[in-house]
Design a protein around this motif. Structure first.
Motif, PDB file in Angstrom:
ATOM      1  N   ILE A  49      21.629  81.333  40.834  1.00 47.74           N
ATOM      2  CA  ILE A  49      20.984  81.038  39.554  1.00 47.74           C
ATOM      3  C   ILE A  49      20.707  79.542  39.484  1.00 47.74           C
ATOM      4  CG2 ILE A  49      21.150  81.120  37.031  1.00 47.74           C
ATOM      5  CD1 ILE A  49      22.992  83.544  37.303  1.00 47.74           C
ATOM      6  N   LEU A  50      19.452  79.231  39.214  1.00 43.84           N
ATOM      7  CA  LEU A  50      19.027  77.839  39.024  1.00 43.84           C
ATOM      8  C   LEU A  50      18.709  77.617  37.556  1.00 43.84           C
ATOM      9  CD1 LEU A  50      16.398  77.370  41.901  1.00 43.84           C
ATOM     10  CD2 LEU A  50      18.824  76.784  41.938  1.00 43.84           C
ATOM     11  N   THR A  51      18.798  76.363  37.142  1.00 41.36           N
ATOM     12  CA  THR A  51      18.410  76.012  35.783  1.00 41.36           C
ATOM     13  C   THR A  51      17.818  74.607  35.792  1.00 41.36           C
ATOM     14  OG1 THR A  51      19.161  75.968  33.478  1.00 41.36           O
ATOM     15  CG2 THR A  51      20.674  75.056  35.127  1.00 41.36           C
ATOM     16  N   ASN A  52      17.411  74.157  34.606  1.00 46.86           N
ATOM     17  CA  ASN A  52      16.839  72.816  34.467  1.00 46.86           C
ATOM     18  C   ASN A  52      17.904  71.861  33.925  1.00 46.86           C
ATOM     19  OD1 ASN A  52      17.053  73.781  31.874  1.00 46.86           O
ATOM     20  ND2 ASN A  52      14.891  73.616  31.379  1.00 46.86           N
ATOM     21  N   LYS A 111       7.220  75.185  37.865  1.00 48.18           N
ATOM     22  CA  LYS A 111       6.662  75.002  36.522  1.00 48.18           C
ATOM     23  C   LYS A 111       7.721  74.532  35.528  1.00 48.18           C
ATOM     24  CE  LYS A 111       4.307  77.533  32.836  1.00 48.18           C
ATOM     25  NZ  LYS A 111       3.733  78.811  32.404  1.00 48.18           N
ATOM     26  N   TYR A 112       8.913  75.128  35.598  1.00 46.37           N
ATOM     27  CA  TYR A 112       9.973  74.817  34.637  1.00 46.37           C
ATOM     28  C   TYR A 112      11.014  73.833  35.175  1.00 46.37           C
ATOM     29  CZ  TYR A 112       7.897  78.518  31.885  1.00 46.37           C
ATOM     30  OH  TYR A 112       7.016  79.281  31.157  1.00 46.37           O
ATOM     31  N   ASN A 113      10.736  73.250  36.348  1.00 42.13           N
ATOM     32  CA  ASN A 113      11.610  72.247  36.947  1.00 42.13           C
ATOM     33  C   ASN A 113      13.049  72.761  37.104  1.00 42.13           C
ATOM     34  OD1 ASN A 113      12.078  69.767  38.137  1.00 42.13           O
ATOM     35  ND2 ASN A 113      12.569  68.770  36.192  1.00 42.13           N
ATOM     36  N   LEU A 114      13.168  73.938  37.694  1.00 42.48           N
ATOM     37  CA  LEU A 114      14.478  74.565  37.884  1.00 42.48           C
ATOM     38  C   LEU A 114      14.968  74.285  39.299  1.00 42.48           C
ATOM     39  CD1 LEU A 114      13.594  78.044  36.333  1.00 42.48           C
ATOM     40  CD2 LEU A 114      14.432  76.005  35.162  1.00 42.48           C
ATOM     41  N   SER A 115      15.883  73.348  39.435  1.00 41.25           N
ATOM     42  CA  SER A 115      16.397  73.038  40.767  1.00 41.25           C
ATOM     43  C   SER A 115      17.900  72.800  40.788  1.00 41.25           C
ATOM     44  CB  SER A 115      15.673  71.818  41.344  1.00 41.25           C
ATOM     45  OG  SER A 115      15.938  70.678  40.547  1.00 41.25           O
ATOM     46  N   ASP A 116      18.570  72.965  39.644  1.00 40.23           N
ATOM     47  CA  ASP A 116      20.018  72.774  39.584  1.00 40.23           C
ATOM     48  C   ASP A 116      20.726  74.107  39.821  1.00 40.23           C
ATOM     49  OD1 ASP A 116      19.417  70.191  38.908  1.00 40.23           O
ATOM     50  OD2 ASP A 116      20.172  70.298  36.861  1.00 40.23           O
ATOM     51  N   ARG A 125      17.191  77.206  50.868  1.00 44.02           N
ATOM     52  CA  ARG A 125      16.427  77.678  49.712  1.00 44.02           C
ATOM     53  C   ARG A 125      16.499  76.709  48.540  1.00 44.02           C
ATOM     54  NH1 ARG A 125      12.230  78.990  48.084  1.00 44.02           N
ATOM     55  NH2 ARG A 125      11.891  80.699  46.654  1.00 44.02           N
ATOM     56  N   ILE A 126      17.684  76.149  48.286  1.00 39.07           N
ATOM     57  CA  ILE A 126      17.838  75.190  47.192  1.00 39.07           C
ATOM     58  C   ILE A 126      17.000  73.947  47.483  1.00 39.07           C
ATOM     59  CG2 ILE A 126      19.461  73.741  45.904  1.00 39.07           C
ATOM     60  CD1 ILE A 126      19.627  76.887  45.436  1.00 39.07           C
ATOM     61  N   LEU A 145      28.779  74.381  33.241  1.00 39.86           N
ATOM     62  CA  LEU A 145      27.423  74.529  33.813  1.00 39.86           C
ATOM     63  C   LEU A 145      27.008  73.307  34.635  1.00 39.86           C
ATOM     64  CD1 LEU A 145      25.537  76.188  30.806  1.00 39.86           C
ATOM     65  CD2 LEU A 145      26.884  77.280  32.586  1.00 39.86           C
ATOM     66  N   LYS A 146      27.939  72.775  35.416  1.00 39.70           N
ATOM     67  CA  LYS A 146      27.609  71.617  36.245  1.00 39.70           C
ATOM     68  C   LYS A 146      26.793  72.064  37.458  1.00 39.70           C
ATOM     69  CE  LYS A 146      31.630  71.079  39.272  1.00 39.70           C
ATOM     70  NZ  LYS A 146      32.419  72.094  39.584  1.00 39.70           N
ATOM     71  N   THR A 147      26.024  71.162  37.995  1.00 39.38           N
ATOM     72  CA  THR A 147      25.245  71.458  39.201  1.00 39.38           C
ATOM     73  C   THR A 147      26.197  71.553  40.386  1.00 39.38           C
ATOM     74  OG1 THR A 147      23.351  70.261  38.294  1.00 39.38           O
ATOM     75  CG2 THR A 147      23.362  70.645  40.678  1.00 39.38           C
ATOM     76  N   LEU A 148      26.084  72.633  41.136  1.00 46.07           N
ATOM     77  CA  LEU A 148      26.967  72.867  42.279  1.00 46.07           C
ATOM     78  C   LEU A 148      26.357  72.302  43.556  1.00 46.07           C
ATOM     79  CD1 LEU A 148      27.756  76.627  41.547  1.00 46.07           C
ATOM     80  CD2 LEU A 148      29.119  74.640  40.874  1.00 46.07           C
TER      81      LEU A 148
END
Length: 93
Positions: A9-12, A44-49, A29-30, A88-91
């Motif tokens: 799961i990625l988020t912004n 589009k939504y800048n989801l890379s975290d 992939r990340i 919800l920290k970036t792993l």
């Protein structure tokens, strides 16, 4: 032996939008998501975290789990993530 695979799961930055994907190479992939390659939605939504992932020994199980999670309500996804990543920290991969 089956190749290992991942549901992730990625988020912004603001943790407002989520993307669920499946891959056999999480690190690669990340990196692709960070470079804006491969998914118009994440770009589009800048989801890379990366904030959540599950490891599977069978790609079919991973795909099944991905489909299941995509049907979940946002609240359920957040609760799932918070069980292993409470803030919800970036792993790191």
């Amino acid at each position: 032996m089956m190749k290992q695979s991942f549901v992730y799961i990625l988020t912004n930055t603001y943790r407002t939008t989520f993307y669920i994907g499946v891959t056999s190479n999480l690190e690669k992939r990340i990196l692709e998501h960070k470079q804006g390659i491969g998914s118009a939605f994440t770009k589009k939504y800048n989801l890379s975290d990366l904030i959540y992932f599950e490891k599977f020994s069978d790609i079919h199980q991973a795909i099944s789990r991905e489909k299941q999670l995509k049907n979940w309500r946002k609240e359920w996804k957040i609760n799932l993530i918070k069980k292993v990543n409470p803030v919800l920290k970036t792993l790191d991969v």
